[in-house]
Design a protein around this motif. Sequence first.
Motif, PDB file in Angstrom:
ATOM      1  N   VAL A 147     -15.415   1.190  -1.149  1.00 46.29           N
ATOM      2  CA  VAL A 147     -16.329   1.809  -2.103  1.00 46.29           C
ATOM      3  C   VAL A 147     -17.325   2.695  -1.353  1.00 46.29           C
ATOM      4  N   LEU A 148     -17.657   3.841  -1.932  1.00 51.56           N
ATOM      5  CA  LEU A 148     -18.624   4.733  -1.322  1.00 51.56           C
ATOM      6  C   LEU A 148     -19.983   4.048  -1.263  1.00 51.56           C
ATOM      7  N   SER A 149     -20.590   4.043  -0.100  1.00 51.38           N
ATOM      8  CA  SER A 149     -21.863   3.358   0.104  1.00 51.38           C
ATOM      9  C   SER A 149     -22.874   4.332   0.689  1.00 51.38           C
ATOM     10  N   ILE A 150     -24.038   4.413   0.059  1.00 50.81           N
ATOM     11  CA  ILE A 150     -25.115   5.282   0.528  1.00 50.81           C
ATOM     12  C   ILE A 150     -26.292   4.401   0.937  1.00 50.81           C
ATOM     13  N   ILE A 151     -26.720   4.520   2.190  1.00 50.89           N
ATOM     14  CA  ILE A 151     -27.839   3.716   2.703  1.00 50.89           C
ATOM     15  C   ILE A 151     -29.112   4.555   2.621  1.00 50.89           C
ATOM     16  N   PRO A 152     -30.072   4.184   1.756  1.00 52.15           N
ATOM     17  CA  PRO A 152     -31.275   4.990   1.598  1.00 52.15           C
ATOM     18  C   PRO A 152     -32.442   4.532   2.468  1.00 52.15           C
ATOM     19  N   ASN A 153     -32.253   3.479   3.257  1.00 52.39           N
ATOM     20  CA  ASN A 153     -33.341   3.063   4.143  1.00 52.39           C
ATOM     21  C   ASN A 153     -32.863   2.295   5.380  1.00 52.39           C
ATOM     22  N   ALA A 154     -32.233   1.153   5.223  1.00 49.80           N
ATOM     23  CA  ALA A 154     -31.970   0.226   6.334  1.00 49.80           C
ATOM     24  C   ALA A 154     -31.494   0.959   7.591  1.00 49.80           C
ATOM     25  N   GLY A 155     -32.222   0.753   8.703  1.00 51.49           N
ATOM     26  CA  GLY A 155     -31.963   1.511   9.921  1.00 51.49           C
ATOM     27  C   GLY A 155     -31.091   0.820  10.943  1.00 51.49           C
TER      28      GLY A 155
ATOM     29  N   LYS B 113     -17.376  -3.093 -10.817  1.00 45.96           N
ATOM     30  CA  LYS B 113     -16.471  -1.998 -10.444  1.00 45.96           C
ATOM     31  C   LYS B 113     -17.194  -0.662 -10.329  1.00 45.96           C
ATOM     32  N   VAL B 114     -18.326  -0.678  -9.588  1.00 47.08           N
ATOM     33  CA  VAL B 114     -19.067   0.567  -9.416  1.00 47.08           C
ATOM     34  C   VAL B 114     -18.272   1.529  -8.538  1.00 47.08           C
ATOM     35  N   ASP B 115     -18.498   2.793  -8.755  1.00 44.49           N
ATOM     36  CA  ASP B 115     -17.873   3.843  -7.963  1.00 44.49           C
ATOM     37  C   ASP B 115     -18.655   4.144  -6.693  1.00 44.49           C
ATOM     38  N   VAL B 116     -19.944   3.872  -6.736  1.00 48.62           N
ATOM     39  CA  VAL B 116     -20.804   4.078  -5.563  1.00 48.62           C
ATOM     40  C   VAL B 116     -21.856   2.991  -5.544  1.00 48.62           C
ATOM     41  N   LEU B 117     -22.167   2.529  -4.353  1.00 44.63           N
ATOM     42  CA  LEU B 117     -23.185   1.498  -4.173  1.00 44.63           C
ATOM     43  C   LEU B 117     -24.310   2.093  -3.336  1.00 44.63           C
ATOM     44  N   ILE B 118     -25.533   2.119  -3.892  1.00 41.87           N
ATOM     45  CA  ILE B 118     -26.696   2.642  -3.186  1.00 41.87           C
ATOM     46  C   ILE B 118     -27.585   1.486  -2.760  1.00 41.87           C
ATOM     47  N   GLY B 119     -27.723   1.262  -1.467  1.00 37.41           N
ATOM     48  CA  GLY B 119     -28.568   0.191  -0.949  1.00 37.41           C
ATOM     49  C   GLY B 119     -28.416   0.092   0.558  1.00 37.41           C
ATOM     50  N   THR B 120     -29.407  -0.461   1.250  1.00 30.64           N
ATOM     51  CA  THR B 120     -30.569  -1.121   0.766  1.00 30.64           C
ATOM     52  C   THR B 120     -31.745  -0.850   1.710  1.00 30.64           C
ATOM     53  N   VAL B 121     -32.783  -1.712   1.624  1.00 28.41           N
ATOM     54  CA  VAL B 121     -33.971  -1.583   2.471  1.00 28.41           C
ATOM     55  C   VAL B 121     -33.854  -2.430   3.731  1.00 28.41           C
ATOM     56  N   HIS B 122     -33.531  -3.704   3.566  1.00 31.29           N
ATOM     57  CA  HIS B 122     -33.527  -4.695   4.646  1.00 31.29           C
ATOM     58  C   HIS B 122     -32.250  -4.587   5.478  1.00 31.29           C
ATOM     59  N   SER B 123     -32.399  -4.462   6.798  1.00 27.64           N
ATOM     60  CA  SER B 123     -31.227  -4.300   7.671  1.00 27.64           C
ATOM     61  C   SER B 123     -30.296  -5.507   7.620  1.00 27.64           C
ATOM     62  N   GLY B 124     -30.843  -6.700   7.474  1.00 34.79           N
ATOM     63  CA  GLY B 124     -30.004  -7.894   7.382  1.00 34.79           C
ATOM     64  C   GLY B 124     -29.145  -7.885   6.131  1.00 34.79           C
ATOM     65  N   VAL B 125     -29.727  -7.463   5.008  1.00 35.70           N
ATOM     66  CA  VAL B 125     -28.960  -7.340   3.765  1.00 35.70           C
ATOM     67  C   VAL B 125     -27.911  -6.240   3.903  1.00 35.70           C
ATOM     68  N   GLN B 126     -28.266  -5.176   4.604  1.00 35.38           N
ATOM     69  CA  GLN B 126     -27.326  -4.070   4.786  1.00 35.38           C
ATOM     70  C   GLN B 126     -26.056  -4.514   5.480  1.00 35.38           C
ATOM     71  N   MET B 127     -26.150  -5.478   6.365  1.00 38.56           N
ATOM     72  CA  MET B 127     -24.952  -5.954   7.053  1.00 38.56           C
ATOM     73  C   MET B 127     -23.970  -6.583   6.075  1.00 38.56           C
ATOM     74  N   GLY B 128     -24.491  -7.208   5.017  1.00 41.55           N
ATOM     75  CA  GLY B 128     -23.620  -7.741   3.966  1.00 41.55           C
ATOM     76  C   GLY B 128     -22.965  -6.624   3.172  1.00 41.55           C
ATOM     77  N   ILE B 129     -23.745  -5.601   2.820  1.00 39.04           N
ATOM     78  CA  ILE B 129     -23.196  -4.442   2.122  1.00 39.04           C
ATOM     79  C   ILE B 129     -22.136  -3.764   2.985  1.00 39.04           C
ATOM     80  N   GLN B 130     -22.431  -3.665   4.275  1.00 40.72           N
ATOM     81  CA  GLN B 130     -21.506  -2.989   5.185  1.00 40.72           C
ATOM     82  C   GLN B 130     -20.139  -3.672   5.193  1.00 40.72           C
ATOM     83  N   LYS B 131     -20.160  -4.991   5.199  1.00 39.91           N
ATOM     84  CA  LYS B 131     -18.901  -5.755   5.195  1.00 39.91           C
ATOM     85  C   LYS B 131     -18.094  -5.465   3.937  1.00 39.91           C
ATOM     86  N   VAL B 132     -18.767  -5.497   2.787  1.00 36.87           N
ATOM     87  CA  VAL B 132     -18.091  -5.253   1.514  1.00 36.87           C
ATOM     88  C   VAL B 132     -17.602  -3.808   1.429  1.00 36.87           C
TER      89      VAL B 132
END
Length: 395
Positions: free
Chosen positions: A125-133, A100-119
Amino acid sequence: MTTRRLVLSRSAAIVGAASTGLLLPQIVRAQSNRIRVGFMLPYTGTYAALGVAIENGVRMAISEKGGKLGGREIEWFKVDDESEPAKGVENANRLVQRDKVDVLIGTVHSGVQMGIQKVARESGVLSIIPNAGVHAATRALCAPNVFRTSFTNSQPTLALGKPMFDKGIKRAVWITHKYAAGDEAFEGFRDSFTKAGGTVVKELGLPFPQVEFQALLTEIASIKPDAVACFFAGGAAAKFMRDYAAAGLKDRIPLWGSGFLTEGVLDAAGPAAEGVMTTLHYSDSLDTPRNRQFRTAYATNFKMQPDVYSVQGYDAGQLLVQGVAAVKGDIAAKQALYKAMESAVIDSPRGKWSMSKAHNPVQDMYLRVVEKKENKVLGIAAKALADSGAGCKMA
């Protein structure tokens, strides 16, 4: 490798962190004393050093502002995403549904980011992308609660075409790995080079992660372009530059690329990297008071030198500091929080940047050349460059 979860609950004055929480119908969050921050980054494997650099940057940015957000302390959660796209949704849900995080910071790999994006889109949930382009994150799949502090894959190469043409290069060959990041980097180069007046005479590629370049280098030699432009990163970038030089092309056909070609690989590439021209939103050698201050503080805190990934993490922390300060720690005030983050101006080691309507940095791109194992800044290749944000429609 087994996904590892670490929960670190410490005084924010000691470790520093950032977050924003939401009151959602799917996940009811109590307004507790602590803000719950989840890092979903690679902590093992090829990209482990990048994950550490990003986390270090986030922590440092928050600690510089007193180690609290809006007067509230922080509880930290970490998941090793292993740079494994197949586990992206599962790992993001560990943080969002279970922790139950309030913010999710991730990730590096663009393929993994697509999973984060879906969630992130489904949960809010607030999501901050620090790399994946990956383009989709701030284009077709953009969302009010998703912000990026790095770049899109085409941004560095969107600044590449005009400097090349201005150097008298009219015919260029493009080469990359054939995968999403390579294809998106080509979009930026193609658009900028042809707009400047140049012609892409050939587009070459090989399957990721193959590094047998000889046949393609032979083809380049037969085409005899004015220059070669490329997108490679990591070990593949070092090998490509070595093989390019070994094939006798280095002194005959200038090599240009997205800045990731020469990031973190200059020792491995050796003399083959000398003279290679790139464009990127940061350089270690950027000679400004802000960058010098940042590099000194980072080296003092972590006993290592920062890189572009450290800067992107640092700016993620700065963005969170500004957003949460604007709502005085009331992270349930979503609209006010988003507005503050959208209007933020980040005083970054890379130079000041602002947020586009699609939630991607509008930032300067630097023209760099490798000299004596350093990416030397020659000037600004593109001022306040924005990604197109094509297809982004905020809900």
